[in-house]
Design an enzyme around this catalytic site. Structure first.
Site, mmCIF file in Angstrom:
data_model
loop_
_atom_site.group_PDB
_atom_site.id
_atom_site.type_symbol
_atom_site.label_atom_id
_atom_site.label_comp_id
_atom_site.label_asym_id
_atom_site.label_seq_id
_atom_site.Cartn_x
_atom_site.Cartn_y
_atom_site.Cartn_z
ATOM 1 N N ASP A 85 21.257 30.577 7.894
ATOM 2 C CA ASP A 85 21.011 30.025 6.563
ATOM 3 C C ASP A 85 21.531 28.584 6.504
ATOM 4 O O ASP A 85 22.725 28.344 6.323
ATOM 5 C CB ASP A 85 21.729 30.922 5.540
ATOM 6 C CG ASP A 85 21.532 30.469 4.113
ATOM 7 O OD1 ASP A 85 21.090 29.331 3.896
ATOM 8 O OD2 ASP A 85 21.842 31.267 3.212
ATOM 9 N N LYS A 99 24.432 13.175 7.175
ATOM 10 C CA LYS A 99 23.034 13.656 7.214
ATOM 11 C C LYS A 99 22.550 13.665 8.656
ATOM 12 O O LYS A 99 21.875 14.585 9.110
ATOM 13 C CB LYS A 99 22.149 12.759 6.333
ATOM 14 C CG LYS A 99 20.718 13.241 6.160
ATOM 15 C CD LYS A 99 19.750 12.763 7.228
ATOM 16 C CE LYS A 99 18.331 13.219 6.945
ATOM 17 N NZ LYS A 99 17.403 12.903 8.020
ATOM 18 N N GLU A 131 11.457 16.275 11.882
ATOM 19 C CA GLU A 131 11.666 14.814 11.958
ATOM 20 C C GLU A 131 11.639 14.325 13.405
ATOM 21 O O GLU A 131 12.414 14.807 14.242
ATOM 22 C CB GLU A 131 13.008 14.466 11.299
ATOM 23 C CG GLU A 131 13.237 12.961 11.193
ATOM 24 C CD GLU A 131 14.550 12.617 10.477
ATOM 25 O OE1 GLU A 131 14.973 13.363 9.588
ATOM 26 O OE2 GLU A 131 15.134 11.587 10.848
ATOM 27 N N HIS A 159 12.855 5.071 16.748
ATOM 28 C CA HIS A 159 12.299 5.936 15.711
ATOM 29 C C HIS A 159 10.796 5.723 15.567
ATOM 30 O O HIS A 159 10.013 6.668 15.541
ATOM 31 C CB HIS A 159 13.015 5.601 14.404
ATOM 32 C CG HIS A 159 12.877 6.665 13.381
ATOM 33 N ND1 HIS A 159 13.684 7.771 13.369
ATOM 34 C CD2 HIS A 159 12.014 6.815 12.357
ATOM 35 C CE1 HIS A 159 13.333 8.541 12.365
ATOM 36 N NE2 HIS A 159 12.318 7.991 11.747
HETATM 37 C C1 MEV Z 1 18.147 9.703 10.112
HETATM 38 O O1 MEV Z 1 17.520 10.961 9.912
HETATM 39 C C2 MEV Z 1 19.614 9.878 10.420
HETATM 40 C C3 MEV Z 1 20.425 8.587 10.510
HETATM 41 O O2 MEV Z 1 20.244 7.808 9.331
HETATM 42 C C4 MEV Z 1 21.874 8.979 10.671
HETATM 43 C C5 MEV Z 1 22.849 7.831 10.569
HETATM 44 O O3 MEV Z 1 22.562 6.824 9.897
HETATM 45 O O4 MEV Z 1 23.956 7.986 11.128
HETATM 46 C C6 MEV Z 1 19.981 7.733 11.672
#
Ligand code: MEV
Length: 432
Positions: A291, A275, A84, A388
């Protein structure tokens, strides 16, 4: 014909041919698409072929590094394997940001792993307890052939106890074992010990009519929930030093704390928030041959330990100081498994100057904290899409087959503009 028997017995070439015939009948490039990712070094290729079954090609991920991570006063260049865009850039940015503010403080709280023999018992609880007491030392002795090497190095089985789980499920008990596996992740070690405990239980039960025929061993397996294998990382800064993008330090810090409070009170935000943390942690875990599925499972279970899924990070302001921290369970290894086999894993560990498992726990958790800092900082200021999409621009240009000249020209064009897919395509067409 998509059903096939004996697929695993085919040679690699035959497997590829079968895939081409079955799924790419009209694609003359299909075979070479599989082949072009094969390594010219046959020994290396064979090594990768044999990691798993039915290998037909290699699947590349970029291997990058994020420099300037200062953890307990030591500087690390952290290897990351991830697809990513923006993640490595964000980690590097956060590392550099905190480098000038004293870096990160990391502390391993505990290193215990665990596993269970899950069993059903239909007799009297007192009989099972008595039987367990009788066979306890035999179970440990019978496992010596597995544990002796680990014991020589200071690890091994820490505890083995009987746990009554009948209030959760009728007749359900566990032989609950905890382990110290030192620098090894220890999955095979733990599972072998557990299977040995189950075997001793079976053998000894034959001599005890109050047990024999009254139990069923359901399974023996380690747990990926490792709340006793815990690492904590924190960082702090005077609030006034946090001024950014039109916000005063105080405004930024207060907004940041509120963003964490939202992740603590709302599962939808908590999931995305965590995430983002795993974006960084997984990349290091993967690069160091660990892992990541095991870690993901354990970390998310830990995030829900209160009964509600919450943020893995915490933030607060006290006496005009902003405090930010993470606490996560991490079962990692720096010896054994892929660490001895995969050449790039060896490279990654060398870049980290051959860390112990505890040191790697600190590094991984730090990257998680830094990644979260970068994500939340962007979210509460400019939003994430600006940065991004800038990073994503190169992916779009590659998809479009842009030449180096076009990439340069188009990147220059978007320097001060918002990147959208359709706008990139439009400009690309103009530069043809
Ligand atoms: C994107 O891969 C991760 C984010 O969505 C994490 C977040 O919202 O804190 C930018």
């Amino acid at each position: 014909m998509k059903n096939i028997s004996g697929f695993s017995k085919l040679t690699k070439q035959q497997k590829i041919q079968w895939l081409c015939d079955t799924y790419f009948p009209d694609d003359k490039d299909a075979f070479s698409n599989f082949k072009k990712y094969h390594n010219a070094d046959e020994t290396l290729q064979k090594l990768h072929d044999e990691f798993i079954e039915n290998t037909v090609t290699n699947f590349y991920l970029p291997f990058a590094v994020a420099p300037n991570f200062v953890i307990n006063g030591k500087t690390y260049t952290v290897p990351m394997a991830i697809e990513e865009s923006s993640i490595v850039a964000a980690a590097s940015r956060a590392a550099k940001y905190w480098e000038t503010r004293g870096g990160f403080k990391a502390e391993v709280i505990s290193t215990e792993k665990n596993g269970q023999v899950h069993l059903m018992f239909y007799g009297k609880k007192a009989d099972l307890e008595c039987f367990f007491e009788k066979i306890h030392s035999k179970m440990l002795t019978d496992a010596k052939h597995i544990t002796s090497n680990m014991e020589k190095r200071g690890g091994g089985i820490s505890t083995l106890r009987l746990v009554d789980k009948t209030s959760e499920l009728a007749n359900y008990y566990q032989l609950f074992a905890s382990f110290e596996t030192l620098d090894a992740m220890g999955a095979n070690f733990i599972n072998s010990c557990l299977e040995q405990f189950a075997e001793t239980f079976r053998q000894e039960a034959l001599k005890h009519p109050e047990i024999d025929g009254k139990y069923e061993i359901v399974m023996s397996i380690l747990s990926n929930y490792v709340p006793e294998c815990l690492v904590k990382v924190s960082t702090s800064s005077p609030v006034e030093d946090l001024a950014v993008a039109g916000l005063s330090g105080k405004e930024f810090a207060e907004k940041f704390v509120r963003a964490i409070a939202i992740a603590n009170s709302e599962v939808r935000r908590a999931t995305t928030h965590n995430k983002g943390i795993m974006n960084g942690m997984d990349a290091v875990i993967l690069a160091t041959g660990n892992d990541f599925r095991a870690v993901e499972a354990g970390v998310h279970a830990y995030a829900a330990r209160s009964g509600k899924y919450q943020s893995l990070t915490k933030a607060h302001i006290k006496d005009d100081i902003f405090h930010f921290e993470i606490e996560v369970p991490l079962a990692l290894g720096t010896v054994g498994g892929l660490t001895n086999l995969h050449p790039l894993v060896k490279t990654a560990l060398q870049i980290l100057e051959k860390p112990s498992a505890s040191e790697l726990m600190q590094i991984v958790a730090t990257v998680g904290l830094a990644q979260n800092f970068a994500a939340v900082s962007s979210l509460i200021t400019l939003g994430i899409q600006k940065g991004h999409m800038k990073m994503h621009l190169m992916n779009i240009l590659n998809q479009l087959g842009a030449s180096d000249r076009q990439k340069e020209q188009i990147t220059e064009y978007f320097k001060d503009k918002t990147v959208t897919h359709s706008e990139v395509v439009r400009i690309f067409e103009q530069t043809k």
